[in-house]
Design an enzyme around this catalytic site. Structure first.
Site, PDB file in Angstrom:
ATOM      1  N   LYS A  86       0.891  -1.123  -0.039  1.00 21.76           N
ATOM      2  CA  LYS A  86       0.029   0.200  -0.038  1.00 21.76           C
ATOM      3  C   LYS A  86       0.910   1.163  -0.190  1.00 21.76           C
ATOM      4  O   LYS A  86       1.677   1.324   1.032  1.00 21.76           O
ATOM      5  CB  LYS A  86      -0.751  -0.007   1.082  1.00 21.76           C
ATOM      6  CG  LYS A  86      -2.208   0.466   1.165  1.00 21.76           C
ATOM      7  CD  LYS A  86      -2.850   0.225   2.444  1.00 21.76           C
ATOM      8  CE  LYS A  86      -4.305   0.853   2.599  1.00 21.76           C
ATOM      9  NZ  LYS A  86      -4.821   0.751   3.925  1.00 21.76           N
TER      10      LYS A  86
HETATM   11  C1  E4P Z   1      -8.017   2.183   3.515  1.00 20.67           C
HETATM   12  O1  E4P Z   1      -7.307   1.071   2.952  1.00 20.67           O
HETATM   13  C2  E4P Z   1      -7.830   2.573   5.001  1.00 20.67           C
HETATM   14  O2  E4P Z   1      -7.228   1.793   5.615  1.00 20.67           O
HETATM   15  C3  E4P Z   1      -9.102   3.136   5.525  1.00 20.67           C
HETATM   16  O3  E4P Z   1     -10.237   2.627   4.769  1.00 20.67           O
HETATM   17  C4  E4P Z   1      -8.999   4.417   6.082  1.00 20.67           C
HETATM   18  O4  E4P Z   1     -10.348   4.596   6.793  1.00 20.67           O
HETATM   19  P1  E4P Z   1     -10.490   5.762   7.674  1.00 20.67           P
HETATM   20  O5  E4P Z   1     -10.761   7.223   7.120  1.00 20.67           O
HETATM   21  O6  E4P Z   1     -11.790   5.440   8.553  1.00 20.67           O
HETATM   22  O7  E4P Z   1      -9.263   5.813   8.798  1.00 20.67           O
END
Ligand code: E4P
Length: 220
Positions: A86
């Site tokens: 990622k």
């Molecule tokens: C995506 O891969 C992220 O880990 C995640 O969806 C972030 O979400 P949040 O805005 O609830 O932290």
């Protein structure tokens, strides 16, 4: 639409996997910190998740230059065949994604908020693009409208490789509904949202009535 779990919590991943609906997992540094994770255990933790989840498991890089991101990505990808690296959407992230893609390493481009970011992520070779919904809602913008724009824009082009859209930053089942109606390939959801997606008061009431009537059948 496939369901990924957005968590680093092993028990939640095991539970969702046992339901037979888990297509993958996304983690991020904040989610790992929330589990009390430390640096020494990080790689083992990712491997543990990969052994439970029968699908892509996103592990996020935490460096800022292309060479560092690539080095981290190569290390993460070597941990398990399920690992997807990622990478944040930023110029060095695009460069690193191109380099990782050329090595055959799958990248999930994260922290993606706009159509140009999504187009650039796809052009850089990312296998997954993660537009965030909830964080737009947090600043009084319509996250679903932004997601719709990203999906529509990406669907106009052939990037020469598969690009799947992961609806991310999902906060409630209505985000899941809207993501599915817009044709997102994947929604990555916190475990609490997955639970809410399967539950409905009419289901509970109907089940209660069926079981009560079955008692009558058994006793007749
Ligand atoms: C995506 O891969 C992220 O880990 C995640 O969806 C972030 O979400 P949040 O805005 O609830 O932290």
């Amino acid at each position: 639409m496939k369901f990924f779990l957005d968590t680093a919590n092993i028990a939640e991943i095991e539970e969702a996997a046992s339901w037979g609906v888990l297509a993958g997992v996304t983690t991020n540094p904040s989610l790992y910190a929330r589990e009390g994770g430390n640096l020494a255990d990080f790689h083992d933790h990712i491997v543990r998740i990969c052994e439970i989840a029968d699908g892509p498991v996103s592990a996020e890089t935490v460096t800022l230059t292309r060479d560092e991101i690539v080095a981290e990505g190569v290390e993460l990808a070597a941990l398990h065949e399920n690992v997807v690296v990622k990478v944040p959407t930023m110029p060095e992230g695009l460069a690193a994604t191109r380099m990782l893609a050329e090595k055959g390493i799958r990248v999930n481009m994260t922290l993606c908020f706009t159509v140009p970011q999504a187009l650039l992520a796809a052009r850089s070779g990312a296998a997954y693009v993660s537009p965030f919904i909830g964080r737009f809602d947090d600043i009084s913008e319509d996250g679903i409208e932004h997601l719709g724009s990203v999906i529509a824009a990406l669907s106009n082009y052939d990037f020469g490789h598969d690009v799947e859209v992961i609806a991310a930053s999902v906060r409630h089942p209505q985000h899941v509904v809207a993501s599915a109606l817009l044709g997102a390939d994947i929604a990555t959801v916190p475990f609490g949202v997955l639970e809410k997606c399967v539950k409905h008061p009419l289901t509970d009431r109907g089940l209660e009535a069926f079981l009560a009537d079955w008692e009558k059948v058994k006793n007749s």
